[in-house]
Design a protein around this motif. Sequence first.
Motif, PDB file in Angstrom:
ATOM      1  N   TYR A 132       0.813  -1.206   0.000  1.00 36.72           N
ATOM      2  CA  TYR A 132       0.000   0.000   0.000  1.00 36.72           C
ATOM      3  C   TYR A 132       0.853   1.265   0.000  1.00 36.72           C
ATOM      4  O   TYR A 132       1.960   1.266   0.501  1.00 36.72           O
ATOM      5  CB  TYR A 132      -0.907   0.013   1.224  1.00 36.72           C
ATOM      6  N   GLU A 133       0.263   2.301  -0.514  1.00 38.54           N
ATOM      7  CA  GLU A 133       0.923   3.585  -0.377  1.00 38.54           C
ATOM      8  C   GLU A 133      -0.115   4.653  -0.021  1.00 38.54           C
ATOM      9  O   GLU A 133      -1.261   4.612  -0.471  1.00 38.54           O
ATOM     10  CB  GLU A 133       1.649   3.982  -1.670  1.00 38.54           C
ATOM     11  N   VAL A 134       0.291   5.571   0.837  1.00 41.60           N
ATOM     12  CA  VAL A 134      -0.598   6.656   1.225  1.00 41.60           C
ATOM     13  C   VAL A 134      -0.340   7.812   0.279  1.00 41.60           C
ATOM     14  O   VAL A 134       0.738   8.401   0.291  1.00 41.60           O
ATOM     15  CB  VAL A 134      -0.326   7.077   2.686  1.00 41.60           C
ATOM     16  N   ILE A 135      -1.338   8.101  -0.557  1.00 42.74           N
ATOM     17  CA  ILE A 135      -1.092   9.141  -1.554  1.00 42.74           C
ATOM     18  C   ILE A 135      -1.371  10.542  -1.038  1.00 42.74           C
ATOM     19  O   ILE A 135      -0.811  11.512  -1.504  1.00 42.74           O
ATOM     20  CB  ILE A 135      -1.896   8.890  -2.854  1.00 42.74           C
ATOM     21  N   GLU A 136      -2.280  10.645  -0.054  1.00 45.78           N
ATOM     22  CA  GLU A 136      -2.580  11.961   0.514  1.00 45.78           C
ATOM     23  C   GLU A 136      -3.008  11.810   1.970  1.00 45.78           C
ATOM     24  O   GLU A 136      -3.533  10.782   2.369  1.00 45.78           O
ATOM     25  CB  GLU A 136      -3.743  12.637  -0.249  1.00 45.78           C
ATOM     26  N   ARG A 137      -2.773  12.893   2.731  1.00 41.47           N
ATOM     27  CA  ARG A 137      -3.310  12.953   4.094  1.00 41.47           C
ATOM     28  C   ARG A 137      -3.991  14.302   4.262  1.00 41.47           C
ATOM     29  O   ARG A 137      -3.494  15.317   3.782  1.00 41.47           O
ATOM     30  CB  ARG A 137      -2.185  12.822   5.133  1.00 41.47           C
ATOM     31  N   PHE A 138      -5.159  14.313   4.942  1.00 38.52           N
ATOM     32  CA  PHE A 138      -5.875  15.568   5.184  1.00 38.52           C
ATOM     33  C   PHE A 138      -6.257  15.644   6.651  1.00 38.52           C
ATOM     34  O   PHE A 138      -6.461  14.613   7.286  1.00 38.52           O
ATOM     35  CB  PHE A 138      -7.133  15.643   4.313  1.00 38.52           C
ATOM     36  N   GLU A 139      -6.399  16.880   7.134  1.00 33.34           N
ATOM     37  CA  GLU A 139      -6.660  16.977   8.564  1.00 33.34           C
ATOM     38  C   GLU A 139      -8.113  17.266   8.935  1.00 33.34           C
ATOM     39  O   GLU A 139      -8.440  17.378  10.111  1.00 33.34           O
ATOM     40  CB  GLU A 139      -5.733  17.993   9.236  1.00 33.34           C
ATOM     41  N   ASN A 140      -8.954  17.332   7.946  1.00 38.05           N
ATOM     42  CA  ASN A 140     -10.389  17.346   8.224  1.00 38.05           C
ATOM     43  C   ASN A 140     -11.165  17.049   6.948  1.00 38.05           C
ATOM     44  O   ASN A 140     -10.608  17.022   5.851  1.00 38.05           O
ATOM     45  CB  ASN A 140     -10.845  18.667   8.853  1.00 38.05           C
ATOM     46  N   GLY A 141     -12.471  16.825   7.106  1.00 38.27           N
ATOM     47  CA  GLY A 141     -13.300  16.432   5.977  1.00 38.27           C
ATOM     48  C   GLY A 141     -13.342  17.495   4.888  1.00 38.27           C
ATOM     49  O   GLY A 141     -13.383  17.188   3.695  1.00 38.27           O
ATOM     50  N   LYS A 142     -13.309  18.742   5.318  1.00 37.78           N
ATOM     51  CA  LYS A 142     -13.404  19.838   4.364  1.00 37.78           C
ATOM     52  C   LYS A 142     -12.284  19.809   3.319  1.00 37.78           C
ATOM     53  O   LYS A 142     -12.551  19.825   2.106  1.00 37.78           O
ATOM     54  CB  LYS A 142     -13.344  21.168   5.141  1.00 37.78           C
ATOM     55  N   VAL A 143     -11.053  19.759   3.791  1.00 35.99           N
ATOM     56  CA  VAL A 143      -9.937  19.790   2.844  1.00 35.99           C
ATOM     57  C   VAL A 143      -9.887  18.507   2.007  1.00 35.99           C
ATOM     58  O   VAL A 143      -9.467  18.515   0.849  1.00 35.99           O
ATOM     59  CB  VAL A 143      -8.580  20.034   3.555  1.00 35.99           C
ATOM     60  N   PHE A 144     -10.378  17.410   2.593  1.00 30.89           N
ATOM     61  CA  PHE A 144     -10.441  16.155   1.851  1.00 30.89           C
ATOM     62  C   PHE A 144     -11.420  16.284   0.690  1.00 30.89           C
ATOM     63  O   PHE A 144     -11.107  15.944  -0.456  1.00 30.89           O
ATOM     64  CB  PHE A 144     -10.854  15.021   2.801  1.00 30.89           C
ATOM     65  N   ILE A 145     -12.607  16.819   1.006  1.00 30.01           N
ATOM     66  CA  ILE A 145     -13.623  16.979  -0.032  1.00 30.01           C
ATOM     67  C   ILE A 145     -13.144  17.944  -1.118  1.00 30.01           C
ATOM     68  O   ILE A 145     -13.339  17.705  -2.313  1.00 30.01           O
ATOM     69  CB  ILE A 145     -14.957  17.460   0.589  1.00 30.01           C
ATOM     70  N   ASP A 146     -12.494  19.002  -0.700  1.00 31.31           N
ATOM     71  CA  ASP A 146     -11.937  19.939  -1.678  1.00 31.31           C
ATOM     72  C   ASP A 146     -11.028  19.199  -2.655  1.00 31.31           C
ATOM     73  O   ASP A 146     -11.087  19.404  -3.866  1.00 31.31           O
ATOM     74  CB  ASP A 146     -11.135  21.044  -0.967  1.00 31.31           C
ATOM     75  N   TYR A 147     -10.207  18.330  -2.083  1.00 28.73           N
ATOM     76  CA  TYR A 147      -9.275  17.566  -2.924  1.00 28.73           C
ATOM     77  C   TYR A 147     -10.035  16.663  -3.894  1.00 28.73           C
ATOM     78  O   TYR A 147      -9.750  16.625  -5.092  1.00 28.73           O
ATOM     79  CB  TYR A 147      -8.339  16.735  -2.043  1.00 28.73           C
ATOM     80  N   ILE A 148     -11.023  15.951  -3.347  1.00 26.06           N
ATOM     81  CA  ILE A 148     -11.795  15.023  -4.174  1.00 26.06           C
ATOM     82  C   ILE A 148     -12.456  15.756  -5.345  1.00 26.06           C
ATOM     83  O   ILE A 148     -12.462  15.280  -6.478  1.00 26.06           O
ATOM     84  CB  ILE A 148     -12.887  14.323  -3.319  1.00 26.06           C
ATOM     85  N   GLU A 149     -13.010  16.935  -5.033  1.00 29.63           N
ATOM     86  CA  GLU A 149     -13.698  17.685  -6.078  1.00 29.63           C
ATOM     87  C   GLU A 149     -12.743  18.120  -7.195  1.00 29.63           C
ATOM     88  O   GLU A 149     -13.127  18.180  -8.357  1.00 29.63           O
ATOM     89  CB  GLU A 149     -14.388  18.915  -5.466  1.00 29.63           C
ATOM     90  N   GLU A 150     -11.525  18.404  -6.804  1.00 31.97           N
ATOM     91  CA  GLU A 150     -10.576  18.876  -7.817  1.00 31.97           C
ATOM     92  C   GLU A 150      -9.805  17.748  -8.499  1.00 31.97           C
ATOM     93  O   GLU A 150      -9.106  17.971  -9.464  1.00 31.97           O
ATOM     94  CB  GLU A 150      -9.589  19.861  -7.177  1.00 31.97           C
ATOM     95  N   ASN A 151      -9.933  16.556  -7.925  1.00 34.78           N
ATOM     96  CA  ASN A 151      -9.209  15.414  -8.500  1.00 34.78           C
ATOM     97  C   ASN A 151     -10.170  14.253  -8.691  1.00 34.78           C
ATOM     98  O   ASN A 151      -9.988  13.169  -8.153  1.00 34.78           O
ATOM     99  CB  ASN A 151      -8.051  14.996  -7.594  1.00 34.78           C
ATOM    100  N   ASN A 152     -11.201  14.545  -9.432  1.00 30.83           N
ATOM    101  CA  ASN A 152     -12.297  13.595  -9.568  1.00 30.83           C
ATOM    102  C   ASN A 152     -11.876  12.265 -10.170  1.00 30.83           C
ATOM    103  O   ASN A 152     -12.521  11.235  -9.968  1.00 30.83           O
ATOM    104  CB  ASN A 152     -13.400  14.223 -10.429  1.00 30.83           C
TER     105      ASN A 152
END
Lengths: 216, 216
Positions: free
Chosen positions: B32-52
């Motif tokens: 496994y590899e950890v490609i990203e880490r986020f410190e709350n749901g908000k920044v995670f969702i932001d990432y998901i939206e921009e990297n669909n």
Amino acid sequence: MKTNSKNKIIIVDDHLLFSQSLELLIKSFGDYEVIERFENGKVFIDYIEENNDAEINLVLLDVNMPVLDGLSTMKWLKDFRPDLKVIALSVNDDEEIIIKMITNGAKGYLLKDTSPEIFKEAIECVIEKGFYFTELVSGMLINKVNSDNKKINLKEKEIVFIKHACTEMTYKEIASEMCLSPKTIDGYRESLFDKLEIKTRIGLVLYAIKHKIVFV
Amino acid sequence: MKTNSKNKIIIVDDHLLFSQSLELLIKSFGDYEVIERFENGKVFIDYIEENNDAEINLVLLDVNMPVLDGLSTMKWLKDFRPDLKVIALSVNDDEEIIIKMITNGAKGYLLKDTSPEIFKEAIECVIEKGFYFTELVSGMLINKVNSDNKKINLKEKEIVFIKHACTEMTYKEIASEMCLSPKTIDGYRESLFDKLEIKTRIGLVLYAIKHKIVFV
DNA sequence: TTAAAAAAGGGGATATTTCCCCTTGTCCTA
DNA sequence: TAGGACAAGGGGAAATATCCCCTTTTTTAA
């Protein structure tokens, strides 16, 4: 006498995922090694008692643990091994507990949302200088000494009354439960309202829960 | 189409110490590899939206986070990215929240005191079979379906009233605050006493705190 | 489309809570 | 040893909370 071997660290934390992962993080810092990990204060103390002469440079102690929690463990260390340097780790910033950990000898208090960089700095600082306090903690210590006068201390009877007041019993029922006159209960109530600066029984319930006199 | 590259994992957790350490643990598993880490749901969702179109095999989602918590994040994923596989991570075994996370699509729920071995097994299981539930969670699911009838659901106005009832305001004051007649408030009160099987305002306060309608 | 809930509000009664001022012992201490 | 603090308790009144039974209008469901 500083040898050229690595600093020896012990982790005490019931969150296995965290404790095992943290070991890897600490290893990655280079100068440190985790010599033992324990999942609660009890097994940690057992180890200390049986290995009184083990070289330990730092203990990372979780506050919330089953069996024997961080505070109780800290109190034991204060009595029997005050030489051990401890950094308390916790997810909560409850002033009460932070103050208690520190007055019982913790050399640092870190929240688990601390960045690894600060964490490394704290470890180095405690091992070298003997302590490390974040702004949060320093603030609390100052806050503490400035308000240490008007501390409220409740008597045993008052505590019992408060516990009863946090139920659906009427004061009359509470009085009979506590084998006191309703008027005496009324006196307790009034004196508590005064002391706690509240105006209603609802306020009393909220106070009791906030200060962990009763649990929900 | 399975490529021979490693499984891609995202960690969402506000405890930086934990999240960075966990990354090391996951790496040590090999596949496994950890490609990203986020410190709350908000920044995670932001990432998901921009990297669909990013390839993500698993999300490790903490439940208790600031800004946007695990449950809210899970609800968003349910609506917009139900394809993402999520394992919820938490320190608490509160039945309410576990059930909610799962009904909102979490494929697993692990406590942070899980052993690294079980953790590895869970990751493998979710990626391959699609889900992993411990006995604790299964038990709750069974418990749930057996008592799903008598569920209490409160209306928005009732919630507002309850919040006010958990203060030192009188009902008259609450009525004026909510722009309603005291008699209407009395009606809310009575209907809630009935619904929640309580007899006094104290009972209401205790209920509200236990069910996290208000916080202390 | 009709009947049943629900939401808003009222009357009136009783129980409980809150408040203020008072008495009687006991224990402590300056 | 007199005064003060404190625990237990009381009288009485006003404010709140609780209860039960009611009307009107709007929503919801069968």
